[in-house]
Design a protein around this motif. Sequence first.
Motif, PDB file in Angstrom:
ATOM      1  N   SER A 126       0.847  -1.182   0.000  1.00 31.91           N
ATOM      2  CA  SER A 126       0.000   0.000   0.000  1.00 31.91           C
ATOM      3  C   SER A 126       0.890   1.242   0.000  1.00 31.91           C
ATOM      4  N   LYS A 127       0.623   2.159  -0.908  1.00 36.92           N
ATOM      5  CA  LYS A 127       1.491   3.329  -1.045  1.00 36.92           C
ATOM      6  C   LYS A 127       1.341   4.288   0.135  1.00 36.92           C
ATOM      7  N   ASN A 128       0.112   4.438   0.647  1.00 37.88           N
ATOM      8  CA  ASN A 128      -0.147   5.457   1.656  1.00 37.88           C
ATOM      9  C   ASN A 128      -0.433   4.903   3.049  1.00 37.88           C
ATOM     10  N   ASP A 129      -0.990   3.688   3.126  1.00 42.63           N
ATOM     11  CA  ASP A 129      -1.389   3.133   4.427  1.00 42.63           C
ATOM     12  C   ASP A 129      -0.223   2.372   5.040  1.00 42.63           C
ATOM     13  N   ASN A 130       0.171   2.778   6.244  1.00 38.52           N
ATOM     14  CA  ASN A 130       1.322   2.150   6.886  1.00 38.52           C
ATOM     15  C   ASN A 130       0.935   0.854   7.576  1.00 38.52           C
ATOM     16  N   LEU A 131       1.886   0.280   8.323  1.00 35.80           N
ATOM     17  CA  LEU A 131       1.715  -1.043   8.917  1.00 35.80           C
ATOM     18  C   LEU A 131       0.533  -1.111   9.873  1.00 35.80           C
ATOM     19  N   SER A 132       0.174   0.011  10.494  1.00 36.37           N
ATOM     20  CA  SER A 132      -0.947   0.013  11.442  1.00 36.37           C
ATOM     21  C   SER A 132      -2.287  -0.168  10.738  1.00 36.37           C
ATOM     22  N   ASN A 133      -2.342   0.130   9.441  1.00 32.74           N
ATOM     23  CA  ASN A 133      -3.595  -0.003   8.687  1.00 32.74           C
ATOM     24  C   ASN A 133      -3.604  -1.203   7.748  1.00 32.74           C
ATOM     25  N   VAL A 134      -2.480  -1.478   7.116  1.00 29.93           N
ATOM     26  CA  VAL A 134      -2.398  -2.587   6.157  1.00 29.93           C
ATOM     27  C   VAL A 134      -1.169  -3.428   6.473  1.00 29.93           C
ATOM     28  N   ARG A 135      -1.407  -4.682   6.792  1.00 28.07           N
ATOM     29  CA  ARG A 135      -0.317  -5.634   7.004  1.00 28.07           C
ATOM     30  C   ARG A 135      -0.529  -6.815   6.070  1.00 28.07           C
ATOM     31  N   LEU A 136       0.453  -7.062   5.217  1.00 30.82           N
ATOM     32  CA  LEU A 136       0.359  -8.154   4.257  1.00 30.82           C
ATOM     33  C   LEU A 136       0.888  -9.441   4.879  1.00 30.82           C
ATOM     34  N   ILE A 137       0.120 -10.504   4.731  1.00 24.67           N
ATOM     35  CA  ILE A 137       0.545 -11.827   5.175  1.00 24.67           C
ATOM     36  C   ILE A 137       0.369 -12.794   4.016  1.00 24.67           C
ATOM     37  N   GLU A 138       1.118 -13.883   4.059  1.00 24.10           N
ATOM     38  CA  GLU A 138       1.085 -14.838   2.958  1.00 24.10           C
ATOM     39  C   GLU A 138      -0.253 -15.554   2.891  1.00 24.10           C
ATOM     40  N   MET A 139      -0.780 -15.664   1.682  1.00 27.31           N
ATOM     41  CA  MET A 139      -2.045 -16.342   1.433  1.00 27.31           C
ATOM     42  C   MET A 139      -1.815 -17.450   0.423  1.00 27.31           C
ATOM     43  N   GLN A 173       9.022   8.265   9.168  1.00 23.51           N
ATOM     44  CA  GLN A 173       8.860   7.824  10.548  1.00 23.51           C
ATOM     45  C   GLN A 173       7.959   6.599  10.678  1.00 23.51           C
ATOM     46  N   SER A 174       7.491   6.049   9.548  1.00 19.57           N
ATOM     47  CA  SER A 174       6.506   4.962   9.601  1.00 19.57           C
ATOM     48  C   SER A 174       7.055   3.688   8.970  1.00 19.57           C
ATOM     49  N   LEU A 175       6.498   2.562   9.432  1.00 18.69           N
ATOM     50  CA  LEU A 175       6.787   1.260   8.841  1.00 18.69           C
ATOM     51  C   LEU A 175       5.661   0.871   7.901  1.00 18.69           C
ATOM     52  N   PHE A 176       6.031   0.272   6.774  1.00 22.57           N
ATOM     53  CA  PHE A 176       5.051  -0.175   5.789  1.00 22.57           C
ATOM     54  C   PHE A 176       5.260  -1.657   5.522  1.00 22.57           C
ATOM     55  N   SER A 177       4.160  -2.348   5.265  1.00 22.56           N
ATOM     56  CA  SER A 177       4.206  -3.774   4.957  1.00 22.56           C
ATOM     57  C   SER A 177       4.432  -3.947   3.458  1.00 22.56           C
ATOM     58  N   VAL A 178       5.425  -4.753   3.106  1.00 20.51           N
ATOM     59  CA  VAL A 178       5.799  -4.931   1.706  1.00 20.51           C
ATOM     60  C   VAL A 178       5.931  -6.423   1.393  1.00 20.51           C
ATOM     61  N   ALA A 179       5.378  -6.825   0.249  1.00 19.20           N
ATOM     62  CA  ALA A 179       5.579  -8.176  -0.277  1.00 19.20           C
ATOM     63  C   ALA A 179       6.556  -8.078  -1.442  1.00 19.20           C
ATOM     64  N   ALA A 180       7.695  -8.739  -1.330  1.00 12.16           N
ATOM     65  CA  ALA A 180       8.731  -8.688  -2.365  1.00 12.16           C
ATOM     66  C   ALA A 180       8.796 -10.020  -3.090  1.00 12.16           C
ATOM     67  N   LEU A 181       8.485  -9.999  -4.378  1.00  3.18           N
ATOM     68  CA  LEU A 181       8.612 -11.192  -5.207  1.00  3.18           C
ATOM     69  C   LEU A 181      10.026 -11.197  -5.774  1.00  3.18           C
ATOM     70  N   ASP A 182      10.906 -12.009  -5.168  1.00  3.00           N
ATOM     71  CA  ASP A 182      12.320 -12.047  -5.548  1.00  3.00           C
ATOM     72  C   ASP A 182      12.534 -13.072  -6.657  1.00  3.00           C
ATOM     73  N   LEU A 183      13.192 -12.632  -7.725  1.00  2.00           N
ATOM     74  CA  LEU A 183      13.444 -13.495  -8.880  1.00  2.00           C
ATOM     75  C   LEU A 183      14.939 -13.584  -9.150  1.00  2.00           C
ATOM     76  N   LYS A 184      15.385 -14.789  -9.442  1.00  2.00           N
ATOM     77  CA  LYS A 184      16.759 -15.004  -9.889  1.00  2.00           C
ATOM     78  C   LYS A 184      16.690 -15.396 -11.354  1.00  2.00           C
ATOM     79  N   ILE A 185      17.298 -14.606 -12.214  1.00  2.00           N
ATOM     80  CA  ILE A 185      17.183 -14.817 -13.654  1.00  2.00           C
ATOM     81  C   ILE A 185      18.571 -14.871 -14.278  1.00  2.00           C
ATOM     82  N   LYS A 186      18.659 -15.510 -15.430  1.00  2.00           N
ATOM     83  CA  LYS A 186      19.920 -15.565 -16.170  1.00  2.00           C
ATOM     84  C   LYS A 186      19.632 -15.431 -17.660  1.00  2.00           C
ATOM     85  N   ARG A 187      20.651 -15.036 -18.394  1.00  2.00           N
ATOM     86  CA  ARG A 187      20.498 -14.898 -19.840  1.00  2.00           C
ATOM     87  C   ARG A 187      20.509 -16.263 -20.514  1.00  2.00           C
TER      88      ARG A 187
END
Length: 216
Positions: A126-139, A173-187
């Motif tokens: 969420s761009k504007n809502d910090n951790l107190s409003n939006v917390r992402l968990i794995e689904m 001053q705020s913490l935000f919840s982020v989901a990072a899709l990490d990819l390892k790629i090669k040519r």
Amino acid sequence: VGFNANLIKLKSINTKDQTARAVIRVNYKFTDARYLFDPRYFGTFTCQVPAAVLWESQVGKMPLAWGPKIIALNGTGDSSSGLPSVSFHSKGFVEYRSEHIEDFEVGLDLRSFPFDVQNISLKFGSKNDNLSNVRLIEMEDTSSPVVSQVIDSDQEWVTIEENIEFIHEQRGQSLFSVAALDLKIKRNPNYYIFKIIIPLFLLFLVSTSQFWLKWD
């Protein structure tokens, strides 16, 4: 907010602009008690509605649903998508599904070109809502599994590893919840063989063929 993201296809990498274009499937689920319903009256435990119904004004029809407003945090804003799917569950769950093409800003290390292996991250939150409003968990992803990419000569990059990680990101001053899709790629070396080496070799043969002919 329950969240899940999958890479469907890595379309291209722009090494000049340091961007990656990818087809992404995003699913997330949240609760809005205003949409509780008794399945006995509807004959079903779930119902589907157009996505616009949730967040556009529906005067006299339905209240606007609360939404986590999840976006691609490192997206460039250049994206296209089909119509998202939204389901209401009888217990008040709202499930949102979308498949879209997005350009992401990524950092690339090109010192080992053309045999480089890159680690890139596609971030959602969420761009504007910090951790107190939006917390992402794995689904758990209940939709159809993503078909593995078929490697061919037209595919410059190959995904060799995919992992989603849920982190907290400090912004001001705020913490935000982020989901990072990490990819390892090669040519893919076949891409350069069929797109560059073979065409250049054919041009070389054509340009030197005159020396193989007799003068008469």
